[in-house]
Motif scaffolding. Structure first.
Motif, PDB file in Angstrom:
ATOM      1  N   LEU A 103      -4.428  13.029   7.150  1.00  0.00           N
ATOM      2  CA  LEU A 103      -3.601  11.878   7.514  1.00  0.00           C
ATOM      3  C   LEU A 103      -2.138  12.048   7.131  1.00  0.00           C
ATOM      4  O   LEU A 103      -1.308  11.195   7.449  1.00  0.00           O
ATOM      5  N   GLY A 104      -1.824  13.133   6.439  1.00  0.00           N
ATOM      6  CA  GLY A 104      -0.441  13.375   6.038  1.00  0.00           C
ATOM      7  C   GLY A 104       0.023  12.490   4.903  1.00  0.00           C
ATOM      8  O   GLY A 104       1.223  12.186   4.792  1.00  0.00           O
ATOM      9  N   ILE A 105      -0.904  12.084   4.043  1.00  0.00           N
ATOM     10  CA  ILE A 105      -0.558  11.242   2.896  1.00  0.00           C
ATOM     11  C   ILE A 105      -0.114  12.146   1.747  1.00  0.00           C
ATOM     12  O   ILE A 105      -0.862  13.020   1.312  1.00  0.00           O
ATOM     13  N   GLU A 106       1.085  11.932   1.264  1.00  0.00           N
ATOM     14  CA  GLU A 106       1.647  12.789   0.214  1.00  0.00           C
ATOM     15  C   GLU A 106       1.137  12.345  -1.155  1.00  0.00           C
ATOM     16  O   GLU A 106       1.203  11.169  -1.509  1.00  0.00           O
ATOM     17  N   TYR A 107       0.626  13.300  -1.929  1.00  0.00           N
ATOM     18  CA  TYR A 107       0.066  12.984  -3.243  1.00  0.00           C
ATOM     19  C   TYR A 107       0.143  14.214  -4.139  1.00  0.00           C
ATOM     20  O   TYR A 107       0.351  15.340  -3.670  1.00  0.00           O
ATOM     21  N   VAL A 108      -0.039  13.986  -5.431  1.00  0.00           N
ATOM     22  CA  VAL A 108      -0.137  15.087  -6.386  1.00  0.00           C
ATOM     23  C   VAL A 108      -1.326  14.830  -7.306  1.00  0.00           C
ATOM     24  O   VAL A 108      -1.820  13.703  -7.421  1.00  0.00           O
ATOM     25  N   ILE A 109      -1.773  15.895  -7.946  1.00  0.00           N
ATOM     26  CA  ILE A 109      -2.734  15.811  -9.044  1.00  0.00           C
ATOM     27  C   ILE A 109      -1.965  16.120 -10.319  1.00  0.00           C
ATOM     28  O   ILE A 109      -1.299  17.156 -10.411  1.00  0.00           O
ATOM     29  N   ILE A 155       0.850  -1.184   0.000  1.00  0.00           N
ATOM     30  CA  ILE A 155       0.000   0.000   0.000  1.00  0.00           C
ATOM     31  C   ILE A 155       0.889   1.239   0.000  1.00  0.00           C
ATOM     32  O   ILE A 155       1.691   1.432   0.913  1.00  0.00           O
ATOM     33  N   PRO A 156       0.774   2.097  -1.010  1.00  0.00           N
ATOM     34  CA  PRO A 156       1.611   3.298  -1.052  1.00  0.00           C
ATOM     35  C   PRO A 156       1.164   4.326  -0.019  1.00  0.00           C
ATOM     36  O   PRO A 156      -0.033   4.503   0.219  1.00  0.00           O
ATOM     37  N   ILE A 157       2.120   4.993   0.597  1.00  0.00           N
ATOM     38  CA  ILE A 157       1.807   6.055   1.556  1.00  0.00           C
ATOM     39  C   ILE A 157       2.459   7.373   1.149  1.00  0.00           C
ATOM     40  O   ILE A 157       2.326   8.373   1.851  1.00  0.00           O
ATOM     41  N   THR A 159     -11.645  13.070  -0.548  1.00  0.00           N
ATOM     42  CA  THR A 159     -10.417  12.272  -0.553  1.00  0.00           C
ATOM     43  C   THR A 159      -9.210  13.146  -0.236  1.00  0.00           C
ATOM     44  O   THR A 159      -8.355  12.778   0.587  1.00  0.00           O
ATOM     45  N   LYS A 160      -9.121  14.294  -0.874  1.00  0.00           N
ATOM     46  CA  LYS A 160      -8.015  15.217  -0.592  1.00  0.00           C
ATOM     47  C   LYS A 160      -8.042  15.666   0.865  1.00  0.00           C
ATOM     48  O   LYS A 160      -6.997  15.765   1.519  1.00  0.00           O
ATOM     49  N   TYR A 161      -9.219  15.945   1.367  1.00  0.00           N
ATOM     50  CA  TYR A 161      -9.382  16.377   2.757  1.00  0.00           C
ATOM     51  C   TYR A 161      -8.829  15.317   3.713  1.00  0.00           C
ATOM     52  O   TYR A 161      -8.079  15.622   4.645  1.00  0.00           O
TER      53      TYR A 161
END
Length: 326
Positions: free
Chosen positions: A40-46, A9-11, A33-35
């Protein structure tokens, strides 16, 4: 990357894969989802270069498999270049389509070569896909899998007690019935969302008649065979009405659309007057965390009013912010 069961599972290094149906029909799913990820401090990009997965067109036979796979190769290349190769779709159809495309690109040399040649012929050499660049199991993960992975952290962000809700779950065919080995928490009696709910102290009703039944949309069947489509949806609703459910949770916007947009039609057909709200799992968690019901969760885009659930939970709201309902 952390491991749950046999699936990583990616974090971090996540590209949140945007969905056409989410954006067009229920944008509150993406906002929710972004909220949650931010909390939760999950790093992501759009990725603004991302294109559609072609799922709807693919299952309507508008896009052939080669075109669908080529678009996936394009999207994968952008994600790899951005160093955020872990694709996290919010849509079960995107999830299944992307996994299929990755497997095809990795296993069929002739298809991969044909697609790469097409890229080169059109000055898109940078989009060429290298074999095994994307692992379909570890690099393509449904957002619900990540929410499940972080379920024990949800209580830290609790703002609203949702334990008074009676909830049922519908996990969707393209999550449970396509890539069995990648499905968490069962396929015959899927419990992924049920376990997330348990972590928020709101046990679901668990198994019910027709839990594994399709939502009924069947892509083209919704229009080409409308009566057959609605018959399947009605069977699902009949079983849920018997259980006196407040909320049906989904993890796919296509299922969401089928249930939410057609609930009134089914009620007219069956004579039922029961009010049942359809929510995406991310929307429920966002409400639990205190998200604004209109600005974040986007309940004003739902056909079936969500406000009765807000009343039951004691969530304050200004109905004037809903400009789509009377």
């Amino acid at each position: 990357m952390e491991q749950t069961n046999t699936k990583n599972i990616p974090i971090k290094d996540i590209t949140l894969f945007r969905s056409c149906l989410v954006s067009a029909e229920y944008p509150g799913i993406e906002a929710s989802t972004k909220y949650i990820f931010d909390k939760l401090g999950i790093e992501y990009v759009i990725d603004r270069n991302q294109s559609c997965c072609t799922g709807l067109g693919h299952y309507y036979d508008i896009f052939d498999e080669l075109s669908t796979t080529a678009l996936a190769a394009r999207n994968f290349s952008h994600a790899i270049e951005n160093k955020h190769k872990h694709y996290v779709p919010m849509c079960a159809t995107c999830y299944a389509i992307l996994k299929n495309a990755a497997k095809t690109l990795n296993q069929k040399d002739d298809v991969r070569e044909k697609i790469n040649n097409a890229f080169c012929e059109n000055g898109l050499e940078n989009l060429q896909y290298k074999k095994d660049s994307i692992n379909p199991t570890d690099d393509i993960t449904h957002v619900a899998d990540i929410l499940y992975h972080f379920k024990d952290q949800l209580k830290k962000h609790k703002k609203v007690d949702i334990s008074g809700l009676k909830i049922a779950t519908h996990h969707g065919c393209h999550y449970c019935k396509v890539h069995y080995d990648d499905t968490l928490c069962g396929v015959r009696n899927p419990q992924l969302m049920d376990k997330i709910c348990e972590a928020m102290d709101v046990p679901t009703i668990g198994w019910y008649d027709h839990k594994r039944l399709t939502c009924g949309c069947g892509f083209r069947q919704r229009y080409a065979n409308r009566e057959l489509s609605l018959e399947a949806s009605t069977d699902k609703f009949e079983s849920l009405y018997k259980e006196d459910v407040d909320v049906l949770l989904v993890m796919c916007p296509n299922c969401h659309l089928q249930f939410d947009r057609y609930e009134r039609v089914i009620q007219q057909h069956t004579g039922h007057k029961k009010h049942m709200v359809i929510l995406n799992i991310a929307q429920l968690i966002a409400l639990y965390m205190g998200a604004h019901p209109y600005k974040t969760v986007g309940i004003q885009t739902h056909t079936t009013n969500v406000e009765p659930i807000l009343d039951k939970l004691g969530i304050e709201y200004d109905s004037g912010e809903d400009s789509l309902h009377d």
